[in-house]
Design a protein around this motif. Sequence first.
Motif, PDB file in Angstrom:
ATOM      1  N   SER A 109       0.820  -1.210   0.000  1.00  0.00           N
ATOM      2  CA  SER A 109       0.000   0.000   0.000  1.00  0.00           C
ATOM      3  C   SER A 109       0.852   1.258   0.000  1.00  0.00           C
ATOM      4  O   SER A 109       2.034   1.242   0.357  1.00  0.00           O
ATOM      5  N   LEU A 110       0.220   2.350  -0.410  1.00  0.00           N
ATOM      6  CA  LEU A 110       0.790   3.688  -0.331  1.00  0.00           C
ATOM      7  C   LEU A 110      -0.103   4.532   0.569  1.00  0.00           C
ATOM      8  O   LEU A 110      -1.333   4.441   0.486  1.00  0.00           O
ATOM      9  N   SER A 111       0.500   5.342   1.419  1.00  0.00           N
ATOM     10  CA  SER A 111      -0.249   6.314   2.210  1.00  0.00           C
ATOM     11  C   SER A 111      -0.134   7.664   1.527  1.00  0.00           C
ATOM     12  O   SER A 111       0.973   8.169   1.308  1.00  0.00           O
ATOM     13  N   VAL A 112      -1.279   8.255   1.172  1.00  0.00           N
ATOM     14  CA  VAL A 112      -1.311   9.528   0.457  1.00  0.00           C
ATOM     15  C   VAL A 112      -1.766  10.622   1.419  1.00  0.00           C
ATOM     16  O   VAL A 112      -2.807  10.480   2.079  1.00  0.00           O
ATOM     17  N   PHE A 113      -1.000  11.710   1.461  1.00  0.00           N
ATOM     18  CA  PHE A 113      -1.263  12.782   2.413  1.00  0.00           C
ATOM     19  C   PHE A 113      -1.639  14.083   1.723  1.00  0.00           C
ATOM     20  O   PHE A 113      -1.090  14.429   0.671  1.00  0.00           O
ATOM     21  N   ASP A 114      -2.582  14.788   2.336  1.00  0.00           N
ATOM     22  CA  ASP A 114      -2.792  16.204   2.073  1.00  0.00           C
ATOM     23  C   ASP A 114      -1.815  16.917   2.991  1.00  0.00           C
ATOM     24  O   ASP A 114      -1.984  16.915   4.218  1.00  0.00           O
ATOM     25  N   VAL A 115      -0.774  17.519   2.418  1.00  0.00           N
ATOM     26  CA  VAL A 115       0.308  18.086   3.222  1.00  0.00           C
ATOM     27  C   VAL A 115      -0.185  19.236   4.088  1.00  0.00           C
ATOM     28  O   VAL A 115       0.169  19.335   5.267  1.00  0.00           O
ATOM     29  N   ALA A 116      -0.995  20.122   3.522  1.00  0.00           N
ATOM     30  CA  ALA A 116      -1.464  21.286   4.273  1.00  0.00           C
ATOM     31  C   ALA A 116      -2.279  20.868   5.495  1.00  0.00           C
ATOM     32  O   ALA A 116      -2.160  21.466   6.578  1.00  0.00           O
ATOM     33  N   GLU A 120      -3.708  11.891   6.286  1.00  0.00           N
ATOM     34  CA  GLU A 120      -3.697  10.809   5.309  1.00  0.00           C
ATOM     35  C   GLU A 120      -5.090  10.750   4.680  1.00  0.00           C
ATOM     36  O   GLU A 120      -6.076  10.472   5.355  1.00  0.00           O
ATOM     37  N   ILE A 121      -5.149  10.983   3.381  1.00  0.00           N
ATOM     38  CA  ILE A 121      -6.448  11.039   2.704  1.00  0.00           C
ATOM     39  C   ILE A 121      -6.776   9.765   1.951  1.00  0.00           C
ATOM     40  O   ILE A 121      -7.946   9.500   1.644  1.00  0.00           O
ATOM     41  N   HIS A 122      -5.753   8.974   1.621  1.00  0.00           N
ATOM     42  CA  HIS A 122      -5.978   7.693   0.951  1.00  0.00           C
ATOM     43  C   HIS A 122      -4.970   6.682   1.442  1.00  0.00           C
ATOM     44  O   HIS A 122      -3.804   7.013   1.647  1.00  0.00           O
ATOM     45  N   ARG A 123      -5.399   5.455   1.616  1.00  0.00           N
ATOM     46  CA  ARG A 123      -4.504   4.313   1.796  1.00  0.00           C
ATOM     47  C   ARG A 123      -4.709   3.447   0.555  1.00  0.00           C
ATOM     48  O   ARG A 123      -5.699   2.723   0.448  1.00  0.00           O
TER      49      ARG A 123
END
Length: 357
Positions: A109-116, A120-123
């Motif tokens: 899996s990849l953890s996707v982040f909204d940096v601001a 974590e917005i998606h796994r």
Amino acid sequence: MQGRTIPRPLAGFLFSVSTMACAAAQPADVPVGNKINTHAAAPPADVLVVNKSKTNGNLPGSLSFLDLTSGKVAAHVPVGREPHEVAVSADGRYAVVSNTGSNKEPGNSLSVFDVAKREEIHRVDLGPLWNPHGLLASNGFFYFTAEGARAIGAYDPVRNRLAWVMGTGQDQTHMLAATKDGKTLVATNRGSGTVSIFQLTKPDPLAAEAWKETILPVGRNPEGIDVNPEGTQAWVGCRGGNEIAIVDLAQQKVVDRFTTPNQPIARVKFALEGKLLLATDPWHGDLLFIDPTSHQTLKSVPMGRGCEAIFVEPDGKHALIGVTNEDNVAEVDLATMSVVRRLSAGQGPDGMAWIGK
């Protein structure tokens, strides 16, 4: 978030039919709830640090938002098991962490982040693309290696989908580097003793047969890799051979190599506009300062057990070294070649990326 989108054709790659069908699908999201309190003013942060917890422990990891000025962690956010690397999009909006897992219990899996938002917005479930590891952001995509699937892939953060996959046909495809224009990707295949050079041959990087792969033997257990500032060479740390191989990207051949006696090199990184090469030896816990012209080691400085990841700060004067087995990040002055402070970012710090202004 959950949902599926229309699959996009993938470039040709060396998978079985069943694997191709799984990889082409829109990645499923694992439910995430990793948020921080957004009501209060968030403390400053400009560096991301991946904390793997313990090498080959397959333990839950985290992503730290670190303020370089104060040396304090502004936020810890949980990610997947034994994460290794992190990359940030050119606009600073997204960050992606590779949840690698261990050798015995591979992650996918990849953890996707909204940096601001520091959220974590998606796994992203990668299906059969086991052990995602090396990461880089280029031209709107996050390219990653999949060690356990002999492949590299591209994730589109805007559309939240796996956009492209291509097999390497090589064992343990580990780290990635790219030229500044993103038209050449180079991956180290540590299990095969090779690098894969991918050259973009079409305007659309997602088109069928858009990339041409050249496989080049470089030495034993190649891991760390960096492209020189001119974009003409890839320098490869061959961990099993105690040497660094230099690959000419235009000629697609090894044009030089030099030994690092008794020093197994895990990572390499250019600094000082290419006038200095940094290399880490996790076995002895040393950081090597190498003259790229003479290939001589100018100095070897103790960092600590398991030191690997190298991040050159934007000021060009300092570098951060992840000392994984001793749970600290060493900040190094490149002029004096000395450690100036130790930062506590989390347990088992590894890959790092910049989110500052």
